[in-house]
Structure formats: structure tokens, C-alpha cells
Design an enzyme around this catalytic site. Structure first.
Site, PDB file in Angstrom:
ATOM      1  N   VAL A 164      -9.201   5.650  10.229  1.00 21.89           N
ATOM      2  CA  VAL A 164      -8.662   6.445   9.153  1.00 21.89           C
ATOM      3  C   VAL A 164      -9.744   7.417   8.832  1.00 21.89           C
ATOM      4  O   VAL A 164      -9.300   8.567   8.600  1.00 21.89           O
ATOM      5  CB  VAL A 164      -8.400   5.467   8.268  1.00 21.89           C
ATOM      6  CG1 VAL A 164      -8.029   6.027   6.789  1.00 21.89           C
ATOM      7  CG2 VAL A 164      -7.338   4.525   8.379  1.00 21.89           C
ATOM      8  N   ASP A 172      -5.160   2.394   1.804  1.00 19.77           N
ATOM      9  CA  ASP A 172      -4.621   1.020   1.896  1.00 19.77           C
ATOM     10  C   ASP A 172      -4.571   0.320   0.348  1.00 19.77           C
ATOM     11  O   ASP A 172      -3.801  -0.661   0.512  1.00 19.77           O
ATOM     12  CB  ASP A 172      -5.334  -0.256   2.721  1.00 19.77           C
ATOM     13  CG  ASP A 172      -4.800  -0.805   3.871  1.00 19.77           C
ATOM     14  OD1 ASP A 172      -3.543  -0.063   4.130  1.00 19.77           O
ATOM     15  OD2 ASP A 172      -5.244  -1.550   4.422  1.00 19.77           O
ATOM     16  N   PRO A 183     -22.426   2.946   8.418  1.00 20.76           N
ATOM     17  CA  PRO A 183     -23.363   2.710   9.557  1.00 20.76           C
ATOM     18  C   PRO A 183     -22.833   3.057  10.860  1.00 20.76           C
ATOM     19  O   PRO A 183     -21.651   3.228  11.274  1.00 20.76           O
ATOM     20  CB  PRO A 183     -23.248   1.262   9.539  1.00 20.76           C
ATOM     21  CG  PRO A 183     -22.516   0.771   8.284  1.00 20.76           C
ATOM     22  CD  PRO A 183     -21.515   1.997   7.955  1.00 20.76           C
TER      23      PRO A 183
HETATM   24  C1  LIG Z   1       1.442  10.071   5.955  1.00 18.90           C
HETATM   25  C2  LIG Z   1       0.081   9.576   6.434  1.00 18.90           C
HETATM   26  C3  LIG Z   1      -0.970  10.578   6.029  1.00 18.90           C
HETATM   27  C4  LIG Z   1      -2.536  10.045   6.535  1.00 18.90           C
HETATM   28  O1  LIG Z   1      -2.763   8.978   6.551  1.00 18.90           O
HETATM   29  O2  LIG Z   1      -3.317  11.314   6.623  1.00 18.90           O
HETATM   30  C5  LIG Z   1      -0.270   8.327   5.557  1.00 18.90           C
HETATM   31  N1  LIG Z   1       0.036   6.994   6.305  1.00 18.90           N
HETATM   32  C6  LIG Z   1       0.292   7.574   7.712  1.00 18.90           C
HETATM   33  C7  LIG Z   1       0.623   6.536   8.617  1.00 18.90           C
HETATM   34  C8  LIG Z   1       0.643   5.089   8.405  1.00 18.90           C
HETATM   35  N2  LIG Z   1       0.049   4.209   7.580  1.00 18.90           N
HETATM   36  C9  LIG Z   1       0.318   2.851   7.698  1.00 18.90           C
HETATM   37  C10 LIG Z   1       1.210   2.788   8.752  1.00 18.90           C
HETATM   38  C11 LIG Z   1       1.736   1.594   9.441  1.00 18.90           C
HETATM   39  C12 LIG Z   1       3.330   1.593   9.236  1.00 18.90           C
HETATM   40  C13 LIG Z   1       3.614   1.564   7.595  1.00 18.90           C
HETATM   41  O3  LIG Z   1       2.854   0.750   7.008  1.00 18.90           O
HETATM   42  O4  LIG Z   1       4.663   2.062   7.426  1.00 18.90           O
HETATM   43  C14 LIG Z   1       1.289   4.399   9.336  1.00 18.90           C
HETATM   44  C15 LIG Z   1       2.315   4.759  10.139  1.00 18.90           C
HETATM   45  C16 LIG Z   1       1.740   5.233  11.410  1.00 18.90           C
HETATM   46  O5  LIG Z   1       0.521   4.904  11.791  1.00 18.90           O
HETATM   47  O6  LIG Z   1       2.199   5.935  12.288  1.00 18.90           O
HETATM   48  C17 LIG Z   1      -0.359   1.901   6.915  1.00 18.90           C
HETATM   49  C18 LIG Z   1      -0.308   2.172   5.783  1.00 18.90           C
HETATM   50  N3  LIG Z   1      -0.308   3.248   4.681  1.00 18.90           N
HETATM   51  C19 LIG Z   1      -0.629   2.834   3.413  1.00 18.90           C
HETATM   52  C20 LIG Z   1      -0.786   1.367   3.253  1.00 18.90           C
HETATM   53  C21 LIG Z   1      -1.074   0.643   2.154  1.00 18.90           C
HETATM   54  C22 LIG Z   1       0.355   0.191   1.412  1.00 18.90           C
HETATM   55  O7  LIG Z   1       1.493   0.784   1.649  1.00 18.90           O
HETATM   56  O8  LIG Z   1       0.319  -0.521   0.696  1.00 18.90           O
HETATM   57  C23 LIG Z   1      -0.553   0.914   4.638  1.00 18.90           C
HETATM   58  C24 LIG Z   1      -0.690  -0.432   5.158  1.00 18.90           C
HETATM   59  C25 LIG Z   1       0.812  -1.216   4.902  1.00 18.90           C
HETATM   60  C26 LIG Z   1       0.652  -2.511   5.109  1.00 18.90           C
HETATM   61  O9  LIG Z   1      -0.482  -3.024   5.328  1.00 18.90           O
HETATM   62  O10 LIG Z   1       1.865  -3.232   5.654  1.00 18.90           O
HETATM   63  C27 LIG Z   1      -0.556   3.703   2.311  1.00 18.90           C
HETATM   64  C28 LIG Z   1      -0.631   5.065   2.404  1.00 18.90           C
HETATM   65  N4  LIG Z   1      -0.331   5.831   3.734  1.00 18.90           N
HETATM   66  C29 LIG Z   1      -0.229   7.169   3.360  1.00 18.90           C
HETATM   67  C30 LIG Z   1      -0.183   8.336   4.100  1.00 18.90           C
HETATM   68  C31 LIG Z   1       0.258   7.131   1.549  1.00 18.90           C
HETATM   69  C32 LIG Z   1       1.319   7.395   1.430  1.00 18.90           C
HETATM   70  C33 LIG Z   1       2.328   8.571   2.145  1.00 18.90           C
HETATM   71  C34 LIG Z   1       3.643   8.512   2.112  1.00 18.90           C
HETATM   72  O11 LIG Z   1       4.143   7.692   1.402  1.00 18.90           O
HETATM   73  O12 LIG Z   1       4.198   9.788   2.351  1.00 18.90           O
HETATM   74  C35 LIG Z   1      -0.596   5.961   1.181  1.00 18.90           C
HETATM   75  C36 LIG Z   1       0.041   5.417   0.116  1.00 18.90           C
HETATM   76  C37 LIG Z   1      -2.044   6.277   0.775  1.00 18.90           C
HETATM   77  C38 LIG Z   1      -2.959   7.216   1.478  1.00 18.90           C
HETATM   78  O13 LIG Z   1      -3.374   6.635   2.434  1.00 18.90           O
HETATM   79  O14 LIG Z   1      -3.138   8.153   1.122  1.00 18.90           O
HETATM   80  C39 LIG Z   1      -0.008   8.710   7.746  1.00 18.90           C
HETATM   81  C40 LIG Z   1       1.096   9.514   8.598  1.00 18.90           C
HETATM   82  C41 LIG Z   1       1.473  10.789   8.899  1.00 18.90           C
HETATM   83  C42 LIG Z   1       1.124  11.396  10.273  1.00 18.90           C
HETATM   84  O15 LIG Z   1       1.368  10.660  11.252  1.00 18.90           O
HETATM   85  O16 LIG Z   1       0.378  12.230  10.241  1.00 18.90           O
HETATM   86  N1  LIG Z   2      -3.614   4.810   4.654  1.00 24.77           N
HETATM   87  C1  LIG Z   2      -3.097   4.691   5.824  1.00 24.77           C
HETATM   88  O1  LIG Z   2      -2.747   5.556   6.388  1.00 24.77           O
HETATM   89  C2  LIG Z   2      -3.598   3.649   6.720  1.00 24.77           C
HETATM   90  C3  LIG Z   2      -3.441   3.366   8.172  1.00 24.77           C
HETATM   91  C4  LIG Z   2      -3.689   2.449   8.636  1.00 24.77           C
HETATM   92  C5  LIG Z   2      -4.732   1.569   8.116  1.00 24.77           C
HETATM   93  N2  LIG Z   2      -5.178   1.673   6.972  1.00 24.77           N
HETATM   94  C6  LIG Z   2      -6.193   1.100   6.341  1.00 24.77           C
HETATM   95  O2  LIG Z   2      -7.412   1.770   6.195  1.00 24.77           O
HETATM   96  C7  LIG Z   2      -8.834   0.735   6.405  1.00 24.77           C
HETATM   97  C8  LIG Z   2      -9.700   1.486   7.373  1.00 24.77           C
HETATM   98  O3  LIG Z   2      -8.866   1.500   8.595  1.00 24.77           O
HETATM   99  P1  LIG Z   2      -9.538   1.923   9.906  1.00 24.77           P
HETATM  100  O4  LIG Z   2      -9.052   1.831  11.375  1.00 24.77           O
HETATM  101  O5  LIG Z   2     -10.390   3.130   9.878  1.00 24.77           O
HETATM  102  O6  LIG Z   2     -10.846   0.578   9.758  1.00 24.77           O
HETATM  103  P2  LIG Z   2     -12.142   0.482  10.717  1.00 24.77           P
HETATM  104  O7  LIG Z   2     -12.580  -1.070  10.738  1.00 24.77           O
HETATM  105  O8  LIG Z   2     -11.908   1.028  12.066  1.00 24.77           O
HETATM  106  O9  LIG Z   2     -13.123   1.276   9.741  1.00 24.77           O
HETATM  107  C9  LIG Z   2     -13.977   0.796   8.804  1.00 24.77           C
HETATM  108  C10 LIG Z   2     -15.257   1.566   8.607  1.00 24.77           C
HETATM  109  O10 LIG Z   2     -15.889   1.260   7.541  1.00 24.77           O
HETATM  110  C11 LIG Z   2     -17.279   0.985   7.745  1.00 24.77           C
HETATM  111  N3  LIG Z   2     -17.968   0.390   6.540  1.00 24.77           N
HETATM  112  C12 LIG Z   2     -17.894  -1.162   6.472  1.00 24.77           C
HETATM  113  N4  LIG Z   2     -18.444  -1.219   5.393  1.00 24.77           N
HETATM  114  C13 LIG Z   2     -19.119  -0.311   4.876  1.00 24.77           C
HETATM  115  C14 LIG Z   2     -19.925   0.021   3.886  1.00 24.77           C
HETATM  116  N5  LIG Z   2     -20.486  -1.080   2.892  1.00 24.77           N
HETATM  117  N6  LIG Z   2     -20.364   1.346   3.687  1.00 24.77           N
HETATM  118  C15 LIG Z   2     -19.827   2.255   4.577  1.00 24.77           C
HETATM  119  N7  LIG Z   2     -19.263   2.242   5.489  1.00 24.77           N
HETATM  120  C16 LIG Z   2     -18.734   0.686   5.813  1.00 24.77           C
HETATM  121  C17 LIG Z   2     -17.173   0.608   8.878  1.00 24.77           C
HETATM  122  O11 LIG Z   2     -18.657   0.643   9.546  1.00 24.77           O
HETATM  123  C18 LIG Z   2     -16.133   1.193   9.719  1.00 24.77           C
HETATM  124  O12 LIG Z   2     -16.718   2.397  10.265  1.00 24.77           O
HETATM  125  C19 LIG Z   2      -7.908  -0.367   6.700  1.00 24.77           C
HETATM  126  O13 LIG Z   2      -8.392  -1.313   5.432  1.00 24.77           O
HETATM  127  C20 LIG Z   2      -6.782  -0.266   7.255  1.00 24.77           C
HETATM  128  O14 LIG Z   2      -5.842  -1.399   6.959  1.00 24.77           O
HETATM  129  C21 LIG Z   2      -4.868   2.734   6.349  1.00 24.77           C
END
Ligand SMILES: C[C@@]1(CC(=O)O)C2=NC(=C\c3[nH]c(c(CCC(=O)O)c3CC(=O)O)Cc3[nH]c(c(CC(=O)O)c3CCC(=O)O)/C=C3\N/C(=C\2)[C@@H](CCC(=O)O)[C@]3(C)CC(=O)O)/[C@H]1CCC(=O)O
Ligand SMILES: NC(=O)c1ccc[n+]([C@@H]2O[C@H](COP(=O)([O-])OP(=O)(O)OC[C@H]3O[C@@H](n4cnc5c(N)ncnc54)[C@H](O)[C@@H]3O)[C@@H](O)[C@H]2O)c1
Length: 283
Positions: free
Chosen positions: A32, A120, A52
Site C-alpha cells: 500500500v 484501511d 523498518p
Molecule cells: C481507489 C483505491 C486507490 C488507492 O488505494 O490508491 C482505493 N482502494 C483501492 C483498491 C482496493 N482497496 C481494497 C481492495 C479489495 C477489494 C475491496 O475491498 O473492495 C481494493 C481492490 C483492488 O485491490 O483491486 C481494500 C480496502 N480499501 C479500503 C478498505 C477499508 C474499508 O473499506 O473499510 C479496504 C479493506 C476492506 C476489507 O477489509 O474488506 C478503503 C479505501 N480504499 C480507497 C481507495 C479509499 C476509498 C476509495 C473509493 O471508495 O473510491 C479508502 C476508503 C481509503 C483509502 O485508502 O484512501 C484503490 C483502487 C484503484 C486502483 O486500482 O488504482
Molecule cells: N486502502 C487500501 O486500498 C488498502 C488495500 C489493501 C490493503 N489495505 C490495508 O493497508 C494496510 C497496509 O497494507 P500492506 O499490504 O501495505 O501491508 P504490509 O504488511 O505489506 O506493510 C506494512 C508495513 O508497515 C511497516 N510497519 C509495521 N510497524 C511499523 C512501525 N511501528 N513503524 C513504521 N512502520 C511499521 C512494516 O514494516 C511494513 O513495511 C493493511 O492494514 C491492509 O489491510 C488497504
């Protein structure tokens, strides 16, 4: 899309945040984090990455080694430190596999009024990322406002199919023309300001995207000299033909004088062969 949905809140502000030369802290260095780094790098901000060494993902590693010399990414190989890392930050992004620490960082940012995104944990984010389409100065963000990030990615694919690929270039050319126009008609507001906006607006409406993408310096000058400066007229692409004709003549001259002979010989040979072929087939 109902009007109520548009006006009753529940949406978010879509803005193009200018981060050039600002400081962004990213905590965590996994998958991420690497996506966050790529999103931030295009803005020209400087990234402080705190993570780290052992948890660094392969893409993050590549990006760090590519940008460390320019100073655009500074990687500190250790865990997050409350006392040092937030100092003078303009934005903070957590990309951690430790939700408790993410929450703690978010609260520290709130105290310091630093905008923060915690991957997340949507309810703790000040802003969300979105799926992106970029083509030079063209930037399209697709947001589902936290409802379905995967849907945002799928809609991006659909939208991409509707674009010609010329939009970024066309916008660049319009940007250049606007600059030239502002040199001739500087200042904000007033009659001239209104005329300038009207002229620019009309030009963008009249010219096709493809024509705008092909705009070159001589045509821009012609548009400004013969259109704007004379009577504020917006010339159509056809009306810029004199300049295009001159360009074409230059190209023809170039073909004939610079080794164009072989092209012409090949063309004549091709025509003779085609003629012979059709004469033979006609029998
Ligand atoms: C758009 C994109 C941009 C980027 O991350 O740069 C983005 N997520 C992307 C992909 C993606 N993320 C996740 C999946 C797995 C499938 C799924 O869950 O749908 C996939 C799909 C995949 O990997 O293809 C997991 C996920 N994501 C969030 C949570 C937490 C939650 O919802 O509670 C969980 C864990 C859910 C769980 O545990 O079930 C939350 C957020 N993700 C966001 C952005 C923000 C809202 C954006 C919006 O609604 O438009 C927001 C709110 C915060 C933020 O991260 O800013 C990028 C795709 C674009 C690209 O491909 O470029
Ligand atoms: N928003 C999204 O689009 C999205 C999509 C997929 C996953 N996630 C969530 O985002 C989080 C990160 O995902 P990831 O795949 O990059 O995880 P990852 O496990 O690959 O990376 C976590 C990183 O955090 C670092 N870290 C741990 N403790 C630390 C500390 N005390 N100080 C500094 N660094 C520390 C680790 O060394 C590692 O580099 C997860 O919780 C995952 O579920 C979000």
C-alpha cells in the site's frame, strides 16, 4: 443521480491538491505504501518514509533507490517515532499492518491539524484516495466515497475506453496558447479579462480535440495575430489554412530536397505496377 443526493451532504470535496515542495510522511513500507508513494511523487512533494528495513516491499524498495538521490524520498529505516516524525509535515499517510498504531498516529495528526489518511480505517481519514487516469495535465479521479474501491478501478477501465489518448496533448497546447494570450492581455478581471475568457472558451468549443492536439507555435501566433489582436475573432481550424499551407509546402520542399527523390521514384514505380496489375486483371 438524484438532486437530493447531490445537495444533502454525504459527498466529499473533489479538489486538485497542490503539494509541490510540501512534505509528506508515509508510515509503513509495504504494498500500500508503494501505491501511496507513486500517487505522491507526481505532485512534486518530498516524501519522508518511516519503516523498518525488514518490512519493505519490493516496489517500495525500487522507488526508494530510484528517488533517493534527488532527495524526493528520504527513507528512515526504523519504527515510527512520535517526537520526530510529524514535525513540519503537510500531510501524513499510514500504510501499516498495525491498526492501533495507525489510530494513534491519526490522533496525533488531529492535535497538530495535519491532514491524514489511514489505509484501511476510512472513518479516521480526512480524505480518501481514488482510482486515477492521468495523461499529462489531464487528471481524472474516480471515487466511490469508500463504498467500493474495486468498482472505482473498474469504472476507470470503462472511462479509459472512451478517451482518444489525445486529450493530454490537446490540454498542453491549450495551456500554451492561454499563456501566450495572457502575455498579450495581462491582468485580472476588467473588460479585457472577460474578452480573454470568452475568446478562450469559444476556441475550445469550436476546435476539435484532434486539431487542438496538433496546434503548433506558428498556428498559435496566427490565431493571436489575425484573430485576437485584430478584432477578438476566434478563427476556425480552416481559417488557419494559410499557415497550414505554408507548413505543407515546407514539408514538400523538405521531401524533394532531402533525399525525397527516392520516395518519389518509389511512388512512381508503385503507380506503374498498380497500373500494369489492373490492365492485366481487366483482360
Ligand atoms: C481507489 C483505491 C486507490 C488507492 O488505494 O490508491 C482505493 N482502494 C483501492 C483498491 C482496493 N482497496 C481494497 C481492495 C479489495 C477489494 C475491496 O475491498 O473492495 C481494493 C481492490 C483492488 O485491490 O483491486 C481494500 C480496502 N480499501 C479500503 C478498505 C477499508 C474499508 O473499506 O473499510 C479496504 C479493506 C476492506 C476489507 O477489509 O474488506 C478503503 C479505501 N480504499 C480507497 C481507495 C479509499 C476509498 C476509495 C473509493 O471508495 O473510491 C479508502 C476508503 C481509503 C483509502 O485508502 O484512501 C484503490 C483502487 C484503484 C486502483 O486500482 O488504482
Ligand atoms: N486502502 C487500501 O486500498 C488498502 C488495500 C489493501 C490493503 N489495505 C490495508 O493497508 C494496510 C497496509 O497494507 P500492506 O499490504 O501495505 O501491508 P504490509 O504488511 O505489506 O506493510 C506494512 C508495513 O508497515 C511497516 N510497519 C509495521 N510497524 C511499523 C512501525 N511501528 N513503524 C513504521 N512502520 C511499521 C512494516 O514494516 C511494513 O513495511 C493493511 O492494514 C491492509 O489491510 C488497504
Amino acid at each position: 443521480m438524484t438532486e437530493a443526493k447531490q445537495t444533502s451532504g454525504g459527498g466529499s470535496l473533489l479538489i486538485a491538491w497542490q503539494l509541490s515542495n510540501k512534505r509528506v510522511l508515509i508510515v509503513g513500507g509495504g504494498e500500500v505504501a508503494s501505491q501511496r508513494i507513486e500517487s505522491i511523487l507526481v505532485t512534486g512533494a518530498t516524501i519522508l518514509l518511516v519503516s523498518p528495513a525488514e518490512g519493505i516491499g519490493s516496489r517500495t524498495k525500487e522507488l526508494v533507490s530510484k528517488y533517493k538521490e534527488s532527495g524526493k524520498i528520504v527513507h528512515i529505516r526504523r519504527k515510527f517515532s512520535e517526537t520526530e516524525d510529524l514535525e513540519n509535515m503537510d500531510m501524513v499517510l499510514t500504510a501499516l499492518d498495525d491498526n492501533e498504531l495507525s489510530e494513534k498516529i491519526v490522533h496525533m495528526c488531529r492535535e497538530r491539524r495535519i491532514p491524514v489518511n489511514a489505509a484501511d480505517i476510512p472513518h479516521l481519514c480526512d480524505f480518501y484516495f481514488g482510482a486515477q487516469i492521468r495523461d499529462g495535465p489531464l487528471q481524472i479521479m474516480i471515487s466511490t466515497n469508500g463504498n467500493g474501491p474495486r468498482m472505482a478501478a473498474l469504472i476507470r477501465t470503462r472511462l479509459q475506453k472512451g478517451l482518444t489518448g489525445l486529450e493530454g496533448r490537446a490540454i498542453e497546447k491549450v495551456g500554451l496558447l492561454r499563456e501566450r494570450l495572457k502575455e498579450r492581455a495581462p491582468g485580472v478581471g476588467g473588460i479585457e479579462g472577460r474578452q480573454r475568457m470568452k475568446w478562450m472558451k469559444e476556441l475550445c468549443d469550436i476546435w476539435e480535440m484532434e486539431d487542438l492536439a496538433m496546434l503548433e507555435e506558428p498556428t498559435m501566433e496566427f490565431l493571436l495575430n489575425e484573430g485576437w489582436s485584430k478584432d477578438r475573432k476566434v478563427l476556425s481550424p480552416m481559417e488557419t489554412m494559410p499557415i497550414l499551407r505554408t507548413k505543407k509546402q515546407t514539408v514538400i520542399r523538405h521531401v524533394v530536397t532531402e533525399g525525397g527523390q527516392s520516395t518519389i521514384t518509389a511512388f512512381i514505380l508503385g503507380a506503374v505496377c498498380a497500373g500494369l496489375f489492373f490492365t492485366y486483371r481487366g483482360r
